[in-house]
Design an enzyme around this catalytic site. Structure first.
Site, PDB file in Angstrom:
ATOM      1  N   ASN A  77       0.679  -1.155  -0.091  1.00 25.14           N
ATOM      2  CA  ASN A  77       0.107  -0.215   0.053  1.00 25.14           C
ATOM      3  C   ASN A  77       0.892   1.040  -0.143  1.00 25.14           C
ATOM      4  OD1 ASN A  77      -1.509   2.128   1.164  1.00 25.14           O
ATOM      5  ND2 ASN A  77      -3.333   0.916   1.664  1.00 25.14           N
ATOM      6  N   HIS A 131       0.939   6.093   1.838  1.00 21.86           N
ATOM      7  CA  HIS A 131       1.764   7.262   2.455  1.00 21.86           C
ATOM      8  C   HIS A 131       2.963   7.812   1.754  1.00 21.86           C
ATOM      9  CE1 HIS A 131      -0.689   6.585   5.804  1.00 21.86           C
ATOM     10  NE2 HIS A 131      -0.435   5.305   6.040  1.00 21.86           N
ATOM     11  N   ARG A 152       3.569  19.034   0.866  1.00 21.76           N
ATOM     12  CA  ARG A 152       3.879  20.113   0.144  1.00 21.76           C
ATOM     13  C   ARG A 152       3.210  20.423  -1.130  1.00 21.76           C
ATOM     14  NH1 ARG A 152       9.287  21.782   1.836  1.00 21.76           N
ATOM     15  NH2 ARG A 152       8.884  21.639   3.956  1.00 21.76           N
ATOM     16  N   HIS A 185      -5.617   3.749  -1.765  1.00 21.11           N
ATOM     17  CA  HIS A 185      -7.058   4.164  -1.286  1.00 21.11           C
ATOM     18  C   HIS A 185      -7.545   5.486  -1.835  1.00 21.11           C
ATOM     19  CE1 HIS A 185      -9.639   4.494   2.665  1.00 21.11           C
ATOM     20  NE2 HIS A 185     -10.138   4.712   1.380  1.00 21.11           N
ATOM     21  N   ARG A 240      -9.507   8.109  -1.246  1.00 21.06           N
ATOM     22  CA  ARG A 240     -10.372   8.549  -0.330  1.00 21.06           C
ATOM     23  C   ARG A 240     -11.226   9.921  -0.872  1.00 21.06           C
ATOM     24  NH1 ARG A 240      -8.810   6.709   5.322  1.00 21.06           N
ATOM     25  NH2 ARG A 240     -10.755   8.156   5.790  1.00 21.06           N
ATOM     26  N   ARG A 295      -7.166  12.999   0.336  1.00 23.30           N
ATOM     27  CA  ARG A 295      -5.986  13.326   1.348  1.00 23.30           C
ATOM     28  C   ARG A 295      -4.407  12.801   0.958  1.00 23.30           C
ATOM     29  NH1 ARG A 295      -6.981  10.484   6.912  1.00 23.30           N
ATOM     30  NH2 ARG A 295      -9.153  11.478   6.548  1.00 23.30           N
ATOM     31  N   GLU A 300      -8.723   0.574  -2.868  1.00 31.24           N
ATOM     32  CA  GLU A 300      -9.616   0.484  -1.869  1.00 31.24           C
ATOM     33  C   GLU A 300     -10.464   1.788  -1.733  1.00 31.24           C
ATOM     34  OE1 GLU A 300      -7.086   1.055   1.588  1.00 31.24           O
ATOM     35  OE2 GLU A 300      -6.207  -1.079   1.334  1.00 31.24           O
ATOM     36  N   THR A 359      -8.307   3.899   8.166  1.00 30.79           N
ATOM     37  CA  THR A 359      -9.538   2.853   8.287  1.00 30.79           C
ATOM     38  C   THR A 359      -9.720   2.313   9.567  1.00 30.79           C
ATOM     39  OG1 THR A 359      -9.036   2.556   5.952  1.00 30.79           O
ATOM     40  CG2 THR A 359     -10.827   1.281   6.821  1.00 30.79           C
ATOM     41  N   GLU A 415     -11.166  -9.309   2.771  1.00 33.84           N
ATOM     42  CA  GLU A 415      -9.910  -8.976   3.694  1.00 33.84           C
ATOM     43  C   GLU A 415     -10.314  -8.938   5.075  1.00 33.84           C
ATOM     44  OE1 GLU A 415      -7.661  -5.997   1.826  1.00 33.84           O
ATOM     45  OE2 GLU A 415      -6.591  -5.305   3.738  1.00 33.84           O
ATOM     46  N   HIS A 428      -4.073  -4.334   7.564  1.00 33.02           N
ATOM     47  CA  HIS A 428      -4.113  -3.402   8.657  1.00 33.02           C
ATOM     48  C   HIS A 428      -3.314  -3.542   9.724  1.00 33.02           C
ATOM     49  CE1 HIS A 428      -5.984   0.421   9.325  1.00 33.02           C
ATOM     50  NE2 HIS A 428      -5.563   0.273  10.690  1.00 33.02           N
TER      51      HIS A 428
END
Ligand code: PXP
Length: 234
Positions: free
Chosen positions: A7, A10, A18, A43, A45, A49, A70, A101, A148, A188
């Site tokens: 994933n 991040h 920035r 993901h 969202r 974000r 996701e 999540t 999952e 997770h």
């Protein structure tokens, strides 16, 4: 032998700090694949974000393994998925104020139509749920292809007794998912320390792991972080 979905949300979180161009999750996906990822997970969202629509569009063209999207079970998201066609959609709950999540999806009859619509576009549908027999049976009833298991409670368990109890719950859930003919996935809060106990169950077919891999990559680089996790899930 289990597969590893990396994933990369991040990486995008860092870029969005920035609002610029780096680090690019597209670049991260290519490196993750080169060092053993069997799947790239993102993901998208509602508040955008981290992952942006631009990332999804480019990754659909560049990912050479499989792309797992996701997303919340919302009409707007279903439209996007049907247009871009990731290999898998994982339906997840989403609250704007949450940091990540937080719990499994509350599967309801309304999800039946969404699952059917996505499958009609040739997309595999996975549902992210708590390891509870009733919810797993509901996933089967709604014709999900994969489940999952939300491993958050296991990952956050403090005492050994609590951990052992959670592993048992995950094991029973995985056996039920498999016996119902669905693919067994988990994710997770999994990291380089807590993954092994789950791998030893020998029943989970795929793991989606993000935060611990990206965190380790800050110190060791993404190639080492992916490669080491890949060796642990094998
Ligand atoms: N699987 C699902 C369905 C998720 O929502 C997340 C978090 O985005 C993950 C796996 C990865 O979790 P983590 O970042 O804690 O490894």
């Amino acid at each position: 032998m289990a597969e590893l979905g990396v994933n990369i949300d991040h990486i995008a979180t860092l870029r969005q700090a920035r609002q610029g161009r780096e680090p690019d999750p597209v670049y991260a996906a290519a490196i993750a694949e080169q060092y053993g990822a069997d799947q790239i997970t993102i993901h998208l969202r509602e508040d955008r974000r981290h992952i942006q629509l631009r990332d999804l569009k480019i990754l659909r063209k560049t990912v050479q393994t499989r792309l797992n999207l996701e997303m919340a079970a919302l009409p707007e998201m279903v439209k996007i998925a049907r247009r871009i066609k990731p290999d898998t959609v994982t339906l997840v709950p989403e609250r704007r104020e949450e940091l990540t999540t937080e719990g499994g999806l509350d599967l309801r009859t309304e999800h039946r139509g969404i699952i059917k619509e996505l499958q009609a576009a040739g997309i595999e549908v996975s549902v992210f749920i708590e390891p509870e027999p009733g919810i797993i049976k509901k996933a089967k009833d709604l014709h999900a292809d994969a489940v999952e298991i939300h491993t958050g409670r296991y990952a956050n368990a403090g005492r050994k007794l609590e951990k052992t109890r959670e592993i048992e719950r995950i094991k029973k859930a995985a056996q039920l998912i498999k016996s119902l003919g669905m693919r067994v996935v988990a994710g997770h809060g999994l990291n380089y320390h807590n993954i092994t106990a789950l791998v030893e169950l020998g029943i989970i077919e795929e793991y989606n792991i993000g935060h611990s891999i990206v965190s380790r990559a800050v110190f060791t680089g993404l190639p080492e972080a992916v490669l080491t996790m890949k060796e642990l899930v094998l």
